[in-house]
Design a protein around this motif. Sequence first.
Motif: not given
Length: 300
Positions: A97-120
């Motif tokens: 929940x820190x500024x760098x932590x939130x930025x890291x999560x946005x980066x992770x979600x940005x990369x994963x959001x480019x593909x259809x990945x099964x939740x499991x």
Amino acid sequence: MLLVDDADTAPRGRNGWLRRIEQLDPVKDCQEIHRITAGYEFPWDYQRSLEFALFRTYCVPTISALLRRTGEFESRPQKRYDDTALLMAELLEHGYDSPRGRESLRTVNRMHGRYEIDNADMLYVLCTFIYEPLDWIDRYGWRPLNPHERLACFHFYRQVGIRMGIRDIPDDFQALYRFKTDFEREHFRYTDDNHAIGVYTRDLFCSWFPRPFRPAVTVGVNAMLDPMMLSAFGFRSAPAWMTSAGRRALRGRSRLVRLLPPRRRSKATRDRRNRTYPGYPVGYRPGDLGADRDYGCPRG
């Protein structure tokens, strides 16, 4: 949340960090506990175990097929390794929940959001980040893990998973572990994609050593894989003597580490195997990382 990085405030004595962990709550203080465990007490073990945790996920055909389609493993395996390792290290070092932590999560979600990945599949990858390091340290750590450390690791990554949008994450340590073992039993099987991604990853590990040692490293990597992984990758088993020698060497290392003074600065983001971002984190932000960020790393 208190995040300690001042050498002057580090606890005294070899078990000083453990005493601090015992005073903390594994749910409320999971970020601080996990940072101490992975950044101060077992940084080398966490780095090595997470390498093999990611390796383990490539035994799942849907995961390896997606990774092969991206071409990143074939073209830029070191960059993909560095991106993943550093983004996880940012979460560990600064908190999710820190500024760098939130930025890291946005980066992770940005990369994963480019593909259809099964939740499991996403949930399984999250599991490996929890349980593989715990299992590694149980076998090769310089001291036993405290129950607070186990629970803190679980709650830390559960919160990371929630922020990544992963659904249906059990709120019980054992329930999530059962999901992991059931998932592996159902999904681990050989495919050509598994084999290709496994070879690219093993070759990356070998590239960190001088060329004359690389054939031995190849066999050494195989020695660290369990029978389910060897079968899923189509790799040959290492000679029994090498497997035994490797385990003895790791246990011997733990006995030596036990004699060292406590670490006074976190090593979470200071990985000498990072070749893509020299001097990281100096001059870099988490948003600079990722497969869609080039930074002078051409394909091929």
